[in-house]
Design a protein around this motif. Structure first.
Motif, mmCIF file in Angstrom:
data_model
loop_
_atom_site.group_PDB
_atom_site.id
_atom_site.type_symbol
_atom_site.label_atom_id
_atom_site.label_comp_id
_atom_site.label_asym_id
_atom_site.label_seq_id
_atom_site.Cartn_x
_atom_site.Cartn_y
_atom_site.Cartn_z
ATOM 1 N N ASP A 123 46.574 42.418 37.984
ATOM 2 C CA ASP A 123 45.710 41.896 37.599
ATOM 3 C C ASP A 123 44.516 43.284 38.290
ATOM 4 O O ASP A 123 43.394 42.754 37.492
ATOM 5 N N ASN B 3 47.892 36.338 39.831
ATOM 6 C CA ASN B 3 49.216 37.274 39.975
ATOM 7 C C ASN B 3 49.044 37.392 41.359
ATOM 8 O O ASN B 3 50.176 37.463 41.882
ATOM 9 N N LEU C 28 41.850 36.156 42.008
ATOM 10 C CA LEU C 28 42.578 36.791 41.490
ATOM 11 C C LEU C 28 43.825 36.119 41.566
ATOM 12 O O LEU C 28 44.410 34.737 42.322
#
Length: 768
Positions: free
Chosen positions: A364, A321, A319
């Motif tokens: 995300d 962000n 991920l």
């Protein structure tokens, strides 16, 4: 034709000699011959033969001389006439040559004009080609001054005319180190004649730079600007690759998204567990940490560890962000920690209220749904039971059935949520490969051996998630670059192995690598520089004690802080999780051979309830109560705590709270306190005065609230106990000198005294 001046001078001198000789010889003729003739004519006399002989000889000599002179003159005349003709011929030839040269000059002037025009057109064509080549071309010498001739693209890149300016200051304004590098390397390049060395020097020059918010690629060539004196210069070719970098970044972003999607699809269950854990942390876990009896500094450190672990977990899944936001939040917490001495719980609450941690994950998740579709998170073919629902069922079983029945039924219930231990580690296979790309190192796929036994993932997931810090440190500090490995006689690819087994009711997890090992000297140096120990103290420690420093809060040998490392909280978080489980860590390292981390964690069986004695949990409850009052309401206690003892009855004070507990601990807790103590506690929570009618209700409420918080902290303070007990609802009781007897089971009692009043903790063990 040229006339010999020496020959002309000789002829002139010859003429003068002849003239003088003639005049000289004419004199005897006049003196001897003429008087003789005149005397004979006048007197008719006879001249002597001597006189006549002399005169005759003179005449003969004169005649011979005259003949010689005439002959010489004739030859000279012929020679002069011959030379005159030669001069005439040569003058004619010179005139012809002059005319030809004149004609050639006219042709040469025409050719020169034509050539000049062609050179101008060619130069203009080349300049036009350079100006439209979308590349900047310029030259500079050892003085780094930009020459006049440069392409139009240079002006666009630098937004001004640049001739006469220093190239190093143009490219790196304000960066003295880069300016000095360009100056020194340019001097070496232009002085060096060997091509191989020149190429090496040129490779040292910067290849890219940011100029006026443009990403510029730079190539260098050595050119000769004057063939006569072999003067050389450096030609710099500037290429604007801003759009290329943007496209490359977009491609990398797409590639990373695809990797992330594959990773999450492969490890869907682990990912969803991580999301749920983070969601629970945002909703309640964070506040549970705050509402403990720990100091502000300890609370911030615990928050930091949790955030650091979540950051590593989400980074593990790829991920983008949320790891970046958590990294920034870590920085804010580290700044807050430096000023924690001047902070209250209210200040901490205000600080945390600014951040909406849950929203950081939504971006995300939205991106994942846009790729996979919202239906990916819903499996209609399978009946799903929320893990929390299963826990609720287990808690009800703890509350309503006997321990024997519980032990018989619980294995079947837990099959729905228990996993093999190795399942909690499988995501690290991809994580290690991601780290190898990040740190530009080559490593074989992670090997996981054993771990086929079943465990409660909720109990061990925090620990296994924290292991990401171990794998990251192995990749960053342990595994060497491939060239260093080859030099040391190792294979190009590093090896990391994780093995799990059950040994004497302990989970033994080992993580081994064949890298460089831990630099003990560097740890000692860092410990002294950061003030953990003096040089003498650190020298007195053995290697195992020194290696254990890597688990200290804030200890890091890395000078740079990145999104993954640098603040020294990673391995500290691992140790914290191991401590929570009641485990231990052992580290064995050998320079050049590698490092082995061994974790020994108590194994919680899926059937057996944990066993804890009354004295042990009473002591833990007393410590929790003391910490609560010290940290929450700032009551100073005199340290007078009666030891836990078994009594036949308990005496209730003015206000009491009763709370039932079932499961691994079965019974009833009584918290009974003096009214004065409760008033003091209440004053910390309520600012406005309380009227007498509300006094009794308020005292009961404040003790009930305190009991709730104390029992919540208590259940977390004993390893493995939280999931095996259920707490009832607190019931308040207001009495005066009441006594409770429970002789069949016994009562355990302990008293805690403070400067504002006393509180007693009692436990009645229910028959099972």
């Amino acid at each position: 034709m040229k006339i010999n001046p020496k020959k002309d001078s000789f002829l002139n001198k010859y003429k003068i000699v002849i003239l003088i000789t003639g005049l000289t010889l004419s004199a005897p003729l006049t003196l001897f011959v003429l008087p003789l003739i005149m005397l004979q004519n006048l007197h008719n006399t006879v001249t002597s033969w001597n006189y006549i002989a002399v005169a005759s000889l003179c005449i003969i000599f004169i005649c011979i001389l005259g003949f010689s002179l005439v002959n010489s003159y004739s030859n000279l005349f012929k020679e002069i006439k011959k030379q005159s003709k030669e001069v005439e011929y040569k003058n004619f030839a010179l005139t012809h040559m002059f005319n030809e040269l004149k004609a050639s000059k006219e042709k040469l002037d025409i050719f020169s004009e034509s050539l000049e025009r062609k050179v101008f057109e060619k130069t203009e064509s080349i300049q036009n080609l350079l100006d439209n080549a979308k590349q900047g071309f310029l030259t500079f010498g050892a003085d780094l001054v930009v020459d006049e001739g440069y392409s139009l693209e240079c002006k666009r890149i630098f937004n001004r005319q640049i001739n006469g300016e220093n190239i190093s200051k143009l490219i790196f304004p304000g960066n003295l180190e880069q300016q000095e590098l360009i100056q020194s390397v340019t001097s070496m390049v232009l002085m060096e004649q060997e091509q191989a060395k020149r190429a090496t020097y040129l490779s040292l020059l910067p290849q890219e730079a940011t100029i006026n918010n443009k990403q510029i690629q730079m190539d260098y060539k050595i050119i000769t600007i004057s063939s006569r004196d072999q003067t050389e210069a450096v030609m710099l070719i500037l290429t604007d690759i801003t759009e290329t970098r943007i496209l490359q970044a977009q491609m990398d972003e797409e590639k990373n998204v695809l990797k992330m999607v594959v990773n999450i699809v492969t490890n869907y269950s682990d990912f969803m567990d991580c999301v749920k854990d983070y969601d629970n942390f945002c909703k309640s876990g964070m506040f549970d940490i705050i509402n403990t009896s720990y100091s502000i500094q300890d609370i911030i450190i615990k928050l930091y560890r949790s955030i650091h672990t979540f950051k590593g977990s989400f980074s593990q899944f790829g991920l983008k962000n949320i790891p970046a936001n958590l990294h920034q939040f870590e920085f804010e917490l580290s700044e807050l920690l430096n000023d924690s001495n001047n902070m209250s719980l209210e200040d901490l609450d205000i600080f945390l209220s600014i951040y909406n941690l849950r929203e950081w994950l939504n971006e995300d998740l939205f991106m994942l749904k846009s790729v996979l579709g919202a239906s990916f998170f819903q499996d209609n073919e399978v009946v799903k039971i929320d893990k929390q629902k299963l826990l609720d069922i287990e808690n009800k079983m703890l509350s309503f059935i006997s321990p024997l029945d519980y032990s018989l039924l619980i294995p079947d219930i837990r099959k729905f949520r228990y996993k093999q231990f190795r399942e909690l580690l499988k995501s690290y296979t991809n994580y290690v490969l991601q780290l190898s790309d990040r740190f530009i190192k080559q490593v074989n796929p992670l090997v996981i051996e054993g771990g086929d036994f079943f465990i409660d993932p909720g109990k061990y997931s925090s620990f296994t998630k924290s292991l990401g810090h171990v794998f990251r440190d192995i990749m960053e500090y342990g595994i060497e670059p491939w060239d260093e490995r080859v030099k040391s006689g190792k294979s190009e690819f590093g090896n990391i192995k994780c093995s799990v087994e059950l040994v004497d009711n302990l989970i033994k997890l080992s993580i081994t690598d064949d890298g460089f090992g831990i630099d003990i000297d560097l740890i000692k140096k860092t410990a002294v520089e950061k003030g953990y120990f003096t040089k003498q103290e650190i020298n007195d420690k053995n290697d195992h004690e020194i290696v254990s420093l890597i688990f200290y809060d804030g200890f890091s040998t890395n000078c740079e802080i990145s999104e993954l490392s640098g603040r020294g909280m990673g391995l500290s978080a691992v140790k914290d999780e191991v401590d929570k489980l009641g485990g231990t860590i052992e580290v064995n390292t050998s320079t050049g051979m590698g490092t082995k981390f061994t974790f020994l964690i108590p194994y919680a069986s899926s059937t057996d309830l944990p066993i804890i004695s009354e004295i042990d949990f009473m002591n833990a409850l007393i410590d929790t109560t003391k910490n609560f009052f010290d940290g929450q309401v700032s009551l100073s206690n005199d340290g007078i705590v009666e030891s836990v003892k078994k009594v036949k009855n308990l005496a209730l004070r003015e206000v009491s709270v009763i709370i039932a507990i079932k499961g691994a601990i079965n019974g009833i807790f009584f918290f009974t306190a003096d009214k004065n103590l409760l008033k003091s506690i209440l004053s910390y929570f309520v600012l406005d005065p309380i009227n007498p009618e509300e006094d009794q209700i308020s005292n009961e409420d404040v003790l009930a609230e305190c009991t709730n918080m104390i029992m919540g902290n208590f259940s977390k303070s004993i390893p493995h106990i939280e999931d095996y007990i259920t707490l009832g609802t607190p019931v308040t009781l207001h009495s005066q000198e009441a006594k409770i007897e429970h002789s069949s089971a016994g009562i355990w009692n302990a008293s805690l005294e403070s400067d504002k009043g006393n509180i007693e903790i009692n436990f009645i063990n229910s028959l099972k």
